[in-house]
Write an enzyme that holds these catalytic residues in place. Structure first.
Site, short mmCIF file in Angstrom:
data_model
loop_
_atom_site.label_atom_id
_atom_site.label_comp_id
_atom_site.label_asym_id
_atom_site.label_seq_id
_atom_site.Cartn_x
_atom_site.Cartn_y
_atom_site.Cartn_z
N CYS A 34 15.50 10.02 54.36
CA CYS A 34 15.68 8.58 54.13
C CYS A 34 16.60 8.32 52.95
O CYS A 34 17.07 7.19 52.78
CB CYS A 34 14.33 7.91 53.90
SG CYS A 34 13.48 8.50 52.44
N ASP A 36 15.77 8.29 49.80
CA ASP A 36 15.09 7.65 48.68
C ASP A 36 14.90 8.63 47.52
O ASP A 36 14.69 9.82 47.74
CB ASP A 36 13.73 7.10 49.13
CG ASP A 36 13.89 5.94 50.10
OD1 ASP A 36 15.04 5.53 50.32
OD2 ASP A 36 12.89 5.46 50.63
N CYS A 59 12.35 2.73 49.39
CA CYS A 59 11.65 1.73 50.20
C CYS A 59 10.48 1.13 49.43
O CYS A 59 10.08 1.63 48.37
CB CYS A 59 11.15 2.37 51.48
SG CYS A 59 9.75 3.47 51.20
N CYS A 103 6.54 8.85 51.94
CA CYS A 103 6.83 8.16 50.68
C CYS A 103 5.78 8.56 49.63
O CYS A 103 6.11 8.76 48.46
CB CYS A 103 6.82 6.65 50.87
SG CYS A 103 7.63 6.10 52.39
#
Ligand code: FES
Length: 122
Positions: A34, A36, A59, A103
Protein backbone atom coordinates in the site's frame (compact mmCIF):
# COMPACT_ATOMS: atom_id res chain seq x y z
CA UNK A 1 -17.40 -4.32 8.32
CA UNK A 2 -17.48 -0.65 9.15
CA UNK A 3 -14.93 1.19 11.20
CA UNK A 4 -15.63 1.30 14.93
CA UNK A 5 -16.33 4.63 16.58
CA UNK A 6 -13.01 4.35 18.32
CA UNK A 7 -11.11 3.96 15.06
CA UNK A 8 -12.90 7.00 13.66
CA UNK A 9 -12.08 8.96 16.81
CA UNK A 10 -8.39 8.05 16.78
CA UNK A 11 -8.23 8.88 13.10
CA UNK A 12 -9.95 12.26 13.50
CA UNK A 13 -8.23 13.16 16.81
CA UNK A 14 -4.99 11.22 16.89
CA UNK A 15 -3.26 11.12 20.28
CA UNK A 16 0.50 11.65 20.46
CA UNK A 17 0.88 12.72 16.86
CA UNK A 18 4.03 14.56 15.82
CA UNK A 19 7.75 14.36 15.69
CA UNK A 20 9.83 13.91 18.86
CA UNK A 21 13.05 15.88 18.60
CA UNK A 22 14.98 14.14 21.37
CA UNK A 23 13.77 10.58 20.84
CA UNK A 24 15.83 7.74 22.33
CA UNK A 25 14.57 5.27 19.77
CA UNK A 26 12.88 5.64 16.38
CA UNK A 27 11.19 2.89 14.44
CA UNK A 28 10.21 3.35 10.83
CA UNK A 29 8.36 0.68 8.94
CA UNK A 30 6.43 0.52 5.72
CA UNK A 31 4.18 -1.72 3.75
CA UNK A 32 5.39 -2.19 0.18
CA UNK A 33 1.94 -3.07 -1.12
CA UNK A 34 0.00 0.00 0.00
CA UNK A 35 3.03 2.28 0.33
CA UNK A 36 2.07 3.47 3.81
CA UNK A 37 4.82 4.50 6.20
CA UNK A 38 4.73 4.67 9.99
CA UNK A 39 7.27 6.16 12.35
CA UNK A 40 7.22 5.76 16.14
CA UNK A 41 9.41 7.78 18.51
CA UNK A 42 10.23 6.71 22.05
CA UNK A 43 11.48 8.55 25.10
CA UNK A 44 12.98 6.05 27.49
CA UNK A 45 14.07 6.39 31.10
CA UNK A 46 15.75 3.41 32.71
CA UNK A 47 13.83 0.53 31.21
CA UNK A 48 10.55 2.36 30.81
CA UNK A 49 8.87 4.19 27.94
CA UNK A 50 7.92 7.55 29.40
CA UNK A 51 6.68 9.11 26.17
CA UNK A 52 5.88 8.10 22.62
CA UNK A 53 4.88 9.92 19.48
CA UNK A 54 4.15 8.91 15.92
CA UNK A 55 4.00 10.15 12.36
CA UNK A 56 2.09 8.12 9.85
CA UNK A 57 1.82 8.71 6.14
CA UNK A 58 -0.91 6.32 5.32
CA UNK A 59 -4.48 5.24 5.58
CA UNK A 60 -6.92 6.07 8.37
CA UNK A 61 -6.47 2.69 10.02
CA UNK A 62 -2.71 3.17 10.02
CA UNK A 63 -3.13 6.53 11.75
CA UNK A 64 -5.55 5.07 14.30
CA UNK A 65 -3.43 1.98 15.05
CA UNK A 66 -0.19 3.92 15.42
CA UNK A 67 -1.88 6.44 17.71
CA UNK A 68 -3.36 3.66 19.83
CA UNK A 69 0.01 1.87 19.86
CA UNK A 70 1.69 4.94 21.39
CA UNK A 71 -0.98 5.07 24.09
CA UNK A 72 -0.54 1.38 24.88
CA UNK A 73 3.22 1.57 25.30
CA UNK A 74 3.56 4.77 27.36
CA UNK A 75 4.37 3.72 30.92
CA UNK A 76 5.37 0.20 29.94
CA UNK A 77 8.81 -1.36 30.25
CA UNK A 78 10.57 -2.25 27.02
CA UNK A 79 9.90 -5.94 27.55
CA UNK A 80 6.22 -5.29 28.21
CA UNK A 81 5.98 -3.14 25.07
CA UNK A 82 7.55 -5.92 23.03
CA UNK A 83 4.68 -8.20 24.08
CA UNK A 84 2.09 -5.92 22.47
CA UNK A 85 0.69 -7.61 19.41
CA UNK A 86 -1.20 -6.14 16.50
CA UNK A 87 -4.23 -7.96 17.88
CA UNK A 88 -3.96 -6.05 21.16
CA UNK A 89 -3.95 -2.81 19.17
CA UNK A 90 -6.98 -3.93 17.14
CA UNK A 91 -8.83 -4.99 20.29
CA UNK A 92 -8.11 -1.63 21.93
CA UNK A 93 -9.73 0.02 18.89
CA UNK A 94 -12.80 -2.25 19.12
CA UNK A 95 -11.84 -4.08 15.94
CA UNK A 96 -10.77 -3.36 12.38
CA UNK A 97 -12.10 -4.62 9.06
CA UNK A 98 -10.16 -7.68 7.90
CA UNK A 99 -8.75 -5.82 4.91
CA UNK A 100 -7.14 -3.38 7.35
CA UNK A 101 -5.35 -5.84 9.60
CA UNK A 102 -2.03 -5.24 7.88
CA UNK A 103 -2.23 -1.65 9.10
CA UNK A 104 -2.18 -2.88 12.70
CA UNK A 105 0.74 -5.18 11.89
CA UNK A 106 2.63 -2.05 10.89
CA UNK A 107 1.97 -0.59 14.35
CA UNK A 108 3.36 -3.70 16.08
CA UNK A 109 6.40 -3.65 13.81
CA UNK A 110 7.01 0.05 14.41
CA UNK A 111 7.07 -0.45 18.20
CA UNK A 112 9.54 -3.32 17.82
CA UNK A 113 11.71 -1.36 15.41
CA UNK A 114 11.84 1.64 17.77
CA UNK A 115 12.87 -0.54 20.72
CA UNK A 116 15.48 -2.30 18.60
CA UNK A 117 16.82 1.08 17.51
CA UNK A 118 17.12 2.18 21.14
CA UNK A 119 18.80 -1.08 22.19
CA UNK A 120 21.26 -0.96 19.30
CA UNK A 121 22.33 2.54 20.38
CA UNK A 122 22.64 1.95 24.11
FE1 FES B 1 -1.66 0.03 4.24
FE2 FES B 1 -3.42 0.84 5.95
S1 FES B 1 -3.73 0.48 3.84
S2 FES B 1 -1.32 0.60 6.29
Amino acid sequence: MEYSEKVMDYFANPRNVGKMEDADGIGEVGNATCGDIMKIYLKIEGDRIIDAKFNTFGCGAAVATSSMATELIIGKTLDEALQITNKAVVDALDGLPAAKHHCSVLAEEAIKAAIEDYRSKS
